[in-house]
Write a protein that holds these residues in place. Structure first.
Motif, short mmCIF file in Angstrom:
data_model
loop_
_atom_site.label_atom_id
_atom_site.label_comp_id
_atom_site.label_asym_id
_atom_site.label_seq_id
_atom_site.Cartn_x
_atom_site.Cartn_y
_atom_site.Cartn_z
N GLY A 287 42.27 34.28 36.03
CA GLY A 287 41.74 34.16 37.39
C GLY A 287 41.43 35.49 38.07
N ARG A 288 41.36 36.56 37.29
CA ARG A 288 41.11 37.87 37.89
C ARG A 288 39.61 38.16 37.91
NH1 ARG A 288 45.27 40.88 33.86
NH2 ARG A 288 43.97 39.62 32.43
N PRO A 289 39.06 38.52 39.07
CA PRO A 289 37.62 38.80 39.15
C PRO A 289 37.28 40.11 38.46
CG PRO A 289 38.66 39.36 41.23
CD PRO A 289 39.75 38.77 40.35
N ALA B 68 54.53 47.12 36.61
CA ALA B 68 53.19 46.77 36.09
C ALA B 68 52.34 46.10 37.17
CB ALA B 68 53.35 45.85 34.89
N PHE B 69 51.04 46.34 37.13
CA PHE B 69 50.12 45.77 38.13
C PHE B 69 48.99 45.00 37.46
CE2 PHE B 69 47.88 49.57 37.01
CZ PHE B 69 48.79 50.61 37.07
N CYS B 70 49.33 44.31 36.37
CA CYS B 70 48.30 43.58 35.63
C CYS B 70 47.83 42.33 36.39
CB CYS B 70 48.82 43.15 34.26
SG CYS B 70 49.46 44.51 33.28
N ASP C 47 46.59 41.59 39.19
CA ASP C 47 45.23 41.51 39.77
C ASP C 47 44.35 42.62 39.22
OD1 ASP C 47 46.07 42.92 43.06
OD2 ASP C 47 46.33 43.66 41.00
N CYS C 48 44.56 42.93 37.93
CA CYS C 48 43.74 43.98 37.30
C CYS C 48 42.31 43.48 37.12
CB CYS C 48 44.32 44.37 35.94
SG CYS C 48 43.28 45.56 35.08
N ASN C 49 41.39 44.15 37.79
CA ASN C 49 39.99 43.69 37.80
C ASN C 49 39.08 44.72 37.15
OD1 ASN C 49 39.96 45.77 39.65
ND2 ASN C 49 39.82 44.42 41.45
N ALA D 44 37.22 46.67 33.95
CA ALA D 44 36.65 46.66 32.60
C ALA D 44 36.31 48.11 32.25
CB ALA D 44 35.38 45.81 32.56
N ARG D 45 36.31 48.41 30.96
CA ARG D 45 36.02 49.77 30.50
C ARG D 45 34.94 49.75 29.44
NH1 ARG D 45 41.33 49.74 32.11
NH2 ARG D 45 42.02 51.65 33.17
N LEU D 46 33.95 50.63 29.64
CA LEU D 46 32.85 50.74 28.68
C LEU D 46 32.96 52.10 28.01
CD1 LEU D 46 30.19 49.26 27.77
CD2 LEU D 46 29.01 50.71 29.45
N LEU E 1 38.87 45.57 27.51
CA LEU E 1 39.36 44.74 28.62
C LEU E 1 40.70 45.22 29.16
CD1 LEU E 1 38.33 41.30 27.10
CD2 LEU E 1 37.08 42.71 28.76
N CYS E 2 41.27 46.27 28.56
CA CYS E 2 42.56 46.79 29.00
C CYS E 2 42.70 48.23 28.49
CB CYS E 2 43.67 45.93 28.42
SG CYS E 2 45.34 46.54 28.73
N LEU E 3 43.38 49.06 29.27
CA LEU E 3 43.60 50.45 28.85
C LEU E 3 44.37 50.52 27.54
CD1 LEU E 3 43.50 53.50 29.47
CD2 LEU E 3 45.51 53.19 30.91
N PHE E 4 45.16 49.47 27.26
CA PHE E 4 45.99 49.44 26.06
C PHE E 4 45.42 48.49 25.00
CE2 PHE E 4 49.37 51.89 27.94
CZ PHE E 4 49.23 51.64 29.29
N ALA E 5 44.11 48.26 25.08
CA ALA E 5 43.48 47.33 24.13
C ALA E 5 43.52 47.89 22.71
CB ALA E 5 42.04 47.07 24.56
N ASP F 53 44.35 39.91 28.87
CA ASP F 53 45.15 41.13 28.67
C ASP F 53 46.10 41.36 29.85
OD1 ASP F 53 43.40 43.08 26.46
OD2 ASP F 53 42.45 41.34 27.38
N ARG F 54 47.34 41.78 29.52
CA ARG F 54 48.31 42.19 30.54
C ARG F 54 49.42 42.99 29.88
NH1 ARG F 54 52.34 37.89 31.10
NH2 ARG F 54 52.02 36.38 29.47
N TYR F 55 48.98 44.00 29.15
CA TYR F 55 49.90 44.76 28.30
C TYR F 55 51.10 45.29 29.07
CZ TYR F 55 51.98 48.38 25.52
OH TYR F 55 52.90 49.15 24.87
S1 SF4 Z 1 47.82 47.24 31.28
FE1 SF4 Z 1 45.76 46.46 31.00
S2 SF4 Z 1 45.71 44.54 32.14
FE2 SF4 Z 1 47.48 45.71 32.85
S3 SF4 Z 1 46.77 46.85 34.62
FE3 SF4 Z 1 46.53 48.19 32.83
S4 SF4 Z 1 44.44 47.86 32.14
FE4 SF4 Z 1 44.98 46.16 33.50
#
Ligand code: SF4
Length: 371
Positions: free
Chosen positions: A36-38, A290-292, A294-296, A298-300, A308-312, A344-346
């Motif tokens: 549900g995160r925009p 952690a603040f996942c 409402d993490c909105n 994206a990374r290109l 989709l996440c810094l820890f992808a 994602d919500r590492y």
């Molecule tokens: S760990 Fe990933 S999902 Fe959580 S806040 Fe960081 S980038 Fe967003």
């Protein structure tokens, strides 16, 4: 101290092919992920190169003189970046942050900034265009960046003591040059400027109070970042993390603080104001708070992979679509499809010690997709 083992996994190889979904995903500006995160914030890495070797991001022993950077032909062109950014904006992105590596190393970056600054949201609003830099080239470039349409900068600064700073960037770069860059950015109107200090216990925590004092009474916001287990090369250990709660306690013991509310949903920093009204600081606590939720963001990556996440552990290859003749609607549908599947919500998983799917070594490097 135990020998540090550094697995060399070239994250740039692993990418998921992106397909155009059979059913079109319209650009309504209201796209949400599986939690549900925009989609509101797009971080674009414009280069994998950096002139620093910060040990928590691009350690010298891994990114040494033999390190192969991506060939220029692999990088998205400014036109390609702007085209893909336009689809993200149509899906709801309001803020674009340019990162790297060190983004100011990308030649003529002002041209890209001008193209992005011309984009408009579906409601016709201008975007919030920002940039994160190590400040080494900022004194020279600040005016031109502002003139091109950049609104704000965030500068990484891991210490004020010259020896500490040179040790943290590991290329013997003097702190005075970065401070000159911050001053030039202020004069150019690239504020409010945020200064990010990564705090590593046992290395630079004694710089916290001097940093706070240095920017107190100015419009520059000093932010203290918990040392993170990003990527696979920085040899992260929990005992080198100084929790933000201790940072606030330390500063508050000398410079009384009051907690402030967040300025926007999805904001990563917790804001604290000086009780005497002379400015504010921030803490970014990915490890302990952690603040996942409402993490909105994206990374290109610089060659067109969507993370989709810094820890992808894997990115989604958009460049093949861009260079393979996909139309804008198809590109937008592919992006929509990827984001809708995001869960994602590492950091949340890390802190709750739930088993996570990533086995350390596979995480993408921060120097490759930006912080
Ligand atoms: S760990 Fe990933 S999902 Fe959580 S806040 Fe960081 S980038 Fe967003």
């Amino acid at each position: 101290m135990a020998e540090r083992v550094i697995p060399l996994i070239d994250q740039r190889i692993a990418a998921l092919a992106s397909a155009v979904p059979t059913h079109a995903i319209p650009t309504t500006g209201l796209l949400s992920d599986a939690l549900g995160r925009p989609l509101r914030d797009l971080r674009i890495s414009v280069t994998d190169r950096c002139n620093f070797r910060c040990s928590y991001c691009m350690p010298k022993e891994v990114f040494d003189t033999d390190h192969q950077y991506l060939p220029h032909s692999d990088l998205l062109t400014f036109e390609e970046i702007t085209r893909v950014a336009r689809q993200f904006v149509a899906h709801g992105v309001r803020k674009i942050r340019l990162t790297g590596g060190e983004p100011l190393l990308r030649k003529n970056i002002e041209v890209l900034i001008g193209q992005l600054a011309a984009l408009r949201t579906p409601d016709g609003d201008a975007l919030d265009i920002t940039l994160t830099t190590n400040g080494s080239l900022l004194a020279r470039k600040a005016q031109a960046l502002k003139a091109a349409g950049l609104q704000r900068v965030t500068v990484s600064l891991d210490g004020l003591d010259d020896a500490v700073f040179r040790g943290m960037n590991d290329v013997d770069f003097p702190v005075a040059e970065v401070l000159k860059g911050i001053e030039a950015a202020r004069r150019a109107g690239l504020g409010p400027i945020k200064v990010n200090m990564v705090v590593k216990r046992g290395t630079n925590e004694h710089e916290i109070l001097p940093m706070a004092r240095h920017f107190k009474g100015t419009d520059v916001v000093a932010r203290f970042i918990e040392y993170m287990d990003v990527g696979a090369t920085n040899g992260w250990r929990m005992d080198e993390v100084l929790p933000s709660a201790e940072v606030i306690e330390l500063i508050g013991s000398q410079l009384p603080l009051v907690q402030l509310s967040r300025s926007a949903a999805g904001e990563t920093a917790q804001r604290w104001g000086y009780a005497d009204g002379s400015g504010e600081i921030g803490v970014i606590s990915s490890v302990t708070q952690a603040f996942c939720g409402d993490c909105n963001r994206a990374r290109l990556s610089t060659e067109g992979r969507l993370y989709l996440c810094l820890f992808a552990t894997q990115g989604h290859d958009l460049r093949s679509l861009i260079r393979g003749g996909a139309g804008d609607d198809q590109l937008a549908s592919a992006i929509g499809h990827i984001w809708q599947g995001r869960s994602d919500r590492y950091s949340q998983l890390r802190s709750s010690l739930a088993p996570d799917s990533t086995a350390g070594a596979k995480r993408v490097e921060m120097s490759y997709i930006g912080g």
